[in-house]
Structure formats: structure tokens, C-alpha cells
Design a protein around this motif. Sequence first.
Motif, short mmCIF file in Angstrom:
data_model
loop_
_atom_site.label_atom_id
_atom_site.label_comp_id
_atom_site.label_asym_id
_atom_site.label_seq_id
_atom_site.Cartn_x
_atom_site.Cartn_y
_atom_site.Cartn_z
N GLY A 1 1.08 2.57 -15.90
CA GLY A 1 -0.04 1.89 -15.28
C GLY A 1 0.35 0.71 -14.42
O GLY A 1 -0.51 0.04 -13.85
N ASP A 2 1.61 0.43 -14.31
CA ASP A 2 2.06 -0.73 -13.54
C ASP A 2 2.58 -0.26 -12.18
O ASP A 2 3.67 0.31 -12.08
CB ASP A 2 3.17 -1.45 -14.31
N HIS A 3 1.80 -0.52 -11.15
CA HIS A 3 2.15 -0.04 -9.81
C HIS A 3 3.36 -0.76 -9.22
O HIS A 3 3.87 -0.37 -8.19
CB HIS A 3 0.95 -0.17 -8.87
N HIS A 4 3.76 -1.81 -9.87
CA HIS A 4 4.94 -2.53 -9.36
C HIS A 4 6.20 -2.13 -10.11
O HIS A 4 7.27 -2.63 -9.84
CB HIS A 4 4.73 -4.05 -9.47
N HIS A 5 6.03 -1.25 -11.08
CA HIS A 5 7.17 -0.78 -11.85
C HIS A 5 7.62 0.55 -11.25
O HIS A 5 7.06 1.60 -11.55
CB HIS A 5 6.76 -0.62 -13.33
N ASN A 6 8.60 0.48 -10.35
CA ASN A 6 9.01 1.67 -9.60
C ASN A 6 10.51 1.91 -9.72
O ASN A 6 11.25 1.71 -8.76
CB ASN A 6 8.62 1.52 -8.13
N PRO A 7 10.95 2.33 -10.88
CA PRO A 7 12.39 2.60 -11.04
C PRO A 7 12.81 3.71 -10.07
O PRO A 7 12.09 4.70 -9.94
CB PRO A 7 12.52 3.05 -12.49
N PRO A 8 13.93 3.52 -9.39
CA PRO A 8 14.34 4.49 -8.36
C PRO A 8 14.70 5.86 -8.90
O PRO A 8 14.85 6.80 -8.14
CB PRO A 8 15.56 3.82 -7.70
N ASP A 9 14.83 5.98 -10.22
CA ASP A 9 15.12 7.32 -10.77
C ASP A 9 13.83 8.11 -11.02
O ASP A 9 13.86 9.24 -11.47
CB ASP A 9 15.93 7.21 -12.07
N GLY A 10 12.69 7.48 -10.73
CA GLY A 10 11.42 8.20 -10.83
C GLY A 10 10.86 8.30 -12.23
O GLY A 10 9.90 9.01 -12.46
N SER A 11 11.43 7.55 -13.17
CA SER A 11 11.02 7.74 -14.57
C SER A 11 9.62 7.22 -14.85
O SER A 11 9.06 7.52 -15.89
CB SER A 11 12.03 7.07 -15.49
N ASN A 12 9.06 6.43 -13.95
CA ASN A 12 7.70 5.94 -14.20
C ASN A 12 6.66 6.68 -13.37
O ASN A 12 5.50 6.31 -13.36
CB ASN A 12 7.63 4.43 -13.88
N TRP A 13 7.07 7.73 -12.69
CA TRP A 13 6.13 8.43 -11.80
C TRP A 13 5.78 9.81 -12.31
O TRP A 13 6.60 10.51 -12.90
CB TRP A 13 6.74 8.59 -10.41
N GLU A 14 4.54 10.17 -12.02
CA GLU A 14 4.10 11.55 -12.22
C GLU A 14 3.31 11.94 -10.98
O GLU A 14 2.54 11.13 -10.47
CB GLU A 14 3.16 11.63 -13.43
N LEU A 15 3.48 13.15 -10.51
CA LEU A 15 2.65 13.62 -9.41
C LEU A 15 1.42 14.30 -9.99
O LEU A 15 1.54 15.19 -10.83
CB LEU A 15 3.44 14.58 -8.52
N LEU A 16 0.27 13.83 -9.55
CA LEU A 16 -1.00 14.39 -10.03
C LEU A 16 -1.87 14.71 -8.81
O LEU A 16 -1.86 13.96 -7.84
CB LEU A 16 -1.74 13.38 -10.90
N MET B 1 -11.90 4.44 9.30
CA MET B 1 -10.94 3.78 8.40
C MET B 1 -9.56 3.74 9.05
O MET B 1 -9.08 4.78 9.48
CB MET B 1 -10.85 4.55 7.08
N PRO B 2 -8.96 2.58 9.11
CA PRO B 2 -7.58 2.54 9.63
C PRO B 2 -6.64 3.15 8.61
O PRO B 2 -6.89 3.04 7.41
CB PRO B 2 -7.32 1.03 9.78
N PRO B 3 -5.63 3.82 9.09
CA PRO B 3 -4.70 4.45 8.14
C PRO B 3 -3.92 3.40 7.37
O PRO B 3 -3.34 2.48 7.94
CB PRO B 3 -3.76 5.28 9.04
N ALA B 4 -3.96 3.50 6.05
CA ALA B 4 -3.23 2.55 5.22
C ALA B 4 -1.74 2.88 5.27
O ALA B 4 -1.38 4.05 5.32
CB ALA B 4 -3.73 2.61 3.79
N PRO B 5 -0.93 1.86 5.29
CA PRO B 5 0.52 2.14 5.27
C PRO B 5 0.90 2.79 3.95
O PRO B 5 0.43 2.37 2.88
CB PRO B 5 1.15 0.75 5.40
N GLU B 6 1.68 3.82 4.00
CA GLU B 6 2.11 4.52 2.79
C GLU B 6 3.04 3.62 1.99
O GLU B 6 3.98 3.06 2.53
CB GLU B 6 2.87 5.78 3.16
N PRO B 7 2.77 3.48 0.72
CA PRO B 7 3.73 2.74 -0.11
C PRO B 7 5.02 3.53 -0.20
O PRO B 7 5.00 4.75 -0.29
CB PRO B 7 3.04 2.64 -1.47
N SER B 8 6.12 2.83 -0.17
CA SER B 8 7.39 3.55 -0.10
C SER B 8 7.69 4.31 -1.38
O SER B 8 8.42 5.28 -1.37
CB SER B 8 8.51 2.59 0.22
N TYR B 9 7.11 3.86 -2.51
CA TYR B 9 7.40 4.57 -3.76
C TYR B 9 6.86 5.99 -3.70
O TYR B 9 7.39 6.90 -4.31
CB TYR B 9 6.89 3.82 -4.99
#
Length: 104
Positions: free
Chosen positions: A43-58, A1-9
Motif C-alpha cells: 500500500g505504500d506508493h513510495h516503496h518501489n524496490p527495483p526487483d519488483g517485490s512490492n508490485w502486482e499487476l492488476l 484532461m491533460p495526460p498525467a506523466p507516467e510514474p516510472s515505477y
Amino acid sequence: MPPAPEPSYRELALKLLPWICVRCAREFPASRLKELTVHHKDGDHHHNPPDGSNWELLCLYCHENEHARAEDARAGGGGEPKKPPAAHRPLAGLADLLKEKRGK
Ligand SMILES: [Zn+2]
Ligand SMILES: [Zn+2]
């Protein structure tokens, strides 16, 4: 498998958030960071507010569970309605509803 580019978010999220799975509270050292994933709360992978309010680390396991639960809820499989269903394609269901309403 080629390494996928890391999404910047992901990099941003890892900078903002502690390296801990928010579900099982496991901590992840840099050497195991691959097992920690960025979940989008709405659930929206394109919703990436820079303050991190839409992210959770799991961790991988909790992330899978999280999405399995969302699938269950959508299928009407019961379970506690703890969170609004985080559908990955929220508009798909809506389009169906609209179609039905127009009654073609
Ligand atoms: Zn976990
Ligand atoms: Zn996710």
C-alpha cells in the motif's frame, strides 16, 4: 484532461512482470496496457524496490476490488483475513492509537 506523466515505477513493473492480472489471470496485449495497473502490495506508493517485490499487476477491476477490500477490513466489516490490511496511510491509524494511549 491533460495526460498525467507516467510514474516510472509503472514502466519498471511492466518490464519486470508478465502482462497478466494476478487476480483474474487475464492477459493484456500492448494495445490494452492502459487497463493494467500497478498495485503496491504494502500500500505504500513510495516503496518501489527495483526487483519488483512490492508490485502486482492488476486489471482496473481487480485493482478497485483490492482496495475496496482493504477499506472494508479497516472499517471492521469482516471478511476473511487473507492478507494484512494494506492501508494507504498506515501511520494515520497508528498516530490515533498513540494519542489514545497517552490519554489526553
Ligand atoms: Zn483482473
Ligand atoms: Zn493499489
